[in-house]
Design a protein around this motif. Structure first.
Motif, short mmCIF file in Angstrom:
data_model
loop_
_atom_site.label_atom_id
_atom_site.label_comp_id
_atom_site.label_asym_id
_atom_site.label_seq_id
_atom_site.Cartn_x
_atom_site.Cartn_y
_atom_site.Cartn_z
N UNK A 23 -1.41 -15.73 7.81
CA UNK A 23 0.15 -15.04 7.94
C UNK A 23 0.88 -15.71 8.24
N UNK A 24 0.94 -16.74 8.95
CA UNK A 24 2.30 -17.57 9.21
C UNK A 24 2.55 -18.42 7.97
N UNK A 25 1.53 -18.70 7.30
CA UNK A 25 1.84 -19.46 6.06
C UNK A 25 2.73 -18.54 5.01
N UNK A 26 2.35 -17.19 4.98
CA UNK A 26 3.24 -16.55 4.12
C UNK A 26 4.35 -15.93 4.78
N UNK A 27 4.19 -15.42 5.86
CA UNK A 27 5.33 -14.41 6.55
C UNK A 27 6.08 -15.34 7.51
N UNK A 28 5.73 -16.59 7.91
CA UNK A 28 6.26 -17.30 9.02
C UNK A 28 6.03 -16.53 10.40
N UNK A 29 4.91 -15.68 10.48
CA UNK A 29 4.63 -15.13 11.83
C UNK A 29 3.26 -14.52 11.57
N UNK A 30 2.54 -14.30 12.68
CA UNK A 30 1.34 -13.58 12.50
C UNK A 30 1.34 -12.37 13.61
N UNK A 31 2.66 -11.91 14.01
CA UNK A 31 2.96 -10.95 14.79
C UNK A 31 2.85 -9.69 14.09
N UNK A 32 1.85 -8.78 14.30
CA UNK A 32 1.74 -7.47 13.31
C UNK A 32 2.70 -6.47 13.88
N UNK A 33 3.45 -6.76 14.96
CA UNK A 33 4.57 -5.99 15.29
C UNK A 33 5.96 -6.40 14.70
N UNK A 34 6.08 -7.36 13.97
CA UNK A 34 7.10 -7.95 13.32
C UNK A 34 7.75 -7.09 12.43
N UNK A 35 8.94 -7.04 12.20
CA UNK A 35 9.54 -6.21 11.09
C UNK A 35 9.92 -6.78 9.70
N UNK B 19 0.72 -1.07 0.11
CA UNK B 19 -0.12 -0.01 -0.08
C UNK B 19 0.74 1.18 -0.06
N UNK B 20 2.12 1.15 0.45
CA UNK B 20 3.06 2.54 0.60
C UNK B 20 3.80 2.55 -0.67
N UNK B 21 3.84 1.32 -1.45
CA UNK B 21 4.79 1.53 -2.77
C UNK B 21 6.05 1.54 -2.33
N UNK B 22 6.35 0.76 -1.31
CA UNK B 22 7.84 0.54 -0.90
C UNK B 22 8.50 -0.39 -1.53
N UNK B 23 7.83 -1.43 -2.20
CA UNK B 23 8.35 -2.59 -2.96
C UNK B 23 8.52 -3.66 -1.96
N UNK B 24 8.04 -3.73 -0.95
CA UNK B 24 7.84 -5.00 -0.05
C UNK B 24 6.53 -4.97 0.45
N UNK B 25 6.26 -6.13 0.97
CA UNK B 25 4.81 -6.03 2.01
C UNK B 25 5.17 -6.43 3.55
N UNK C 141 1.40 -6.25 8.63
CA UNK C 141 0.40 -5.37 8.89
C UNK C 141 -0.39 -5.04 7.50
N UNK C 142 0.58 -4.88 6.60
CA UNK C 142 -0.07 -4.67 5.21
C UNK C 142 -1.03 -5.60 4.87
N UNK C 143 -0.68 -6.78 4.90
CA UNK C 143 -1.49 -7.97 4.43
C UNK C 143 -2.58 -8.53 4.92
N UNK C 144 -2.95 -7.87 6.35
CA UNK C 144 -3.85 -8.41 7.24
C UNK C 144 -5.28 -7.95 6.50
N UNK C 145 -5.45 -7.04 5.87
CA UNK C 145 -6.86 -6.48 5.66
C UNK C 145 -7.30 -7.32 4.74
N UNK C 146 -6.40 -7.43 3.35
CA UNK C 146 -7.11 -8.37 2.48
C UNK C 146 -7.17 -9.79 2.91
#
Length: 216
Positions: A165-177, A137-143, A146-151
């Protein structure tokens, strides 16, 4: 003398009735349902806007259609390496009128076909790229998570959100960097989809349940 008793109008005054009390929790449940519906309407509106934004980002010429050169240019900007034949296949899979381009109606049809597909057999190569662009959403070139949560919430609901979230990112922690590049994001989605296909029961993998033995 006044009126005879037969013509006297008598008025009886009854005590006012209090309105029936709502059962405890009913109002709270109704309010929760309304809030849920409002969130879903908001999420769907945002989803439609994000889809249009993804199309316009790929349509670099602004002529209302996406071709292989435009896709390749976006991949180069996002440092994603892929073969020209793979890009051509992405277009071919959703090019209904065979003009070697993807217009807006074809783009929408592709997205909703894949979004609603429960079998896992719908071609998803372009869809996965669109997923990345919609989530970035911020056109940073990465996701980010937190950005993926809504969809993901709109698509899978609250109950399956963390697992997705864990399937894609390996974590569901929205505070994850942890952020995913396009290449990493596509790899995670591909692995998840392969896992989904392998878990499906086929004629070869089907095993009938054991027969129940009758008690004597």
């Amino acid at each position: 003398k006044g009126l005879p008793p037969s013509q006297v109008l008598t008025i009886s005054i009854c005590p006012a009735r209090s309105p029936p009390r709502a059962k405890p929790g009913r109002f709270a449940a109704s309010r929760g349902t309304m809030a849920q519906a409002a969130r879903e309407r908001f999420a769907k509106k945002n989803e439609a806007e994000d889809l249009r934004r993804a199309f316009e980002k790929l349509d670099t010429r602004g002529d209302g259609k996406i071709d292989t050169d435009e896709l390749n240019n976006v991949f180069q900007l996002l440092n994603h390496r892929t073969k020209k034949t793979e890009i051509e296949d992405m277009i071919w899979e959703v090019d209904d009128d065979c003009d070697k381009c993807v217009n807006w109606p074809e783009f929408q049809a592709m997205y909703h076909r894949c979004r609603n597909d429960k079998t896992g057999y719908e071609p998803r190569r372009l869809f996965n790229v669109v997923e990345f662009l919609m989530n970035d959403k911020d056109d940073s070139g990465s996701v980010s998570v937190e950005e993926a949560m809504q969809i993901l919430y709109l698509r899978f609901g609250k109950g399956l959100l963390d697992s997705q979230l864990e399937e894609i990112f390996g974590t569901s922690d929205t505070n994850s960097t942890k952020d995913l590049s396009l290449t990493e994001f596509l790899h995670s989605l591909n692995m998840s989809q392969v896992k989904q296909l392998r878990s499906k029961v086929t004629a070869k993998t089907y095993k009938p349940p054991p027969q129940a033995t009758k008690k004597r």
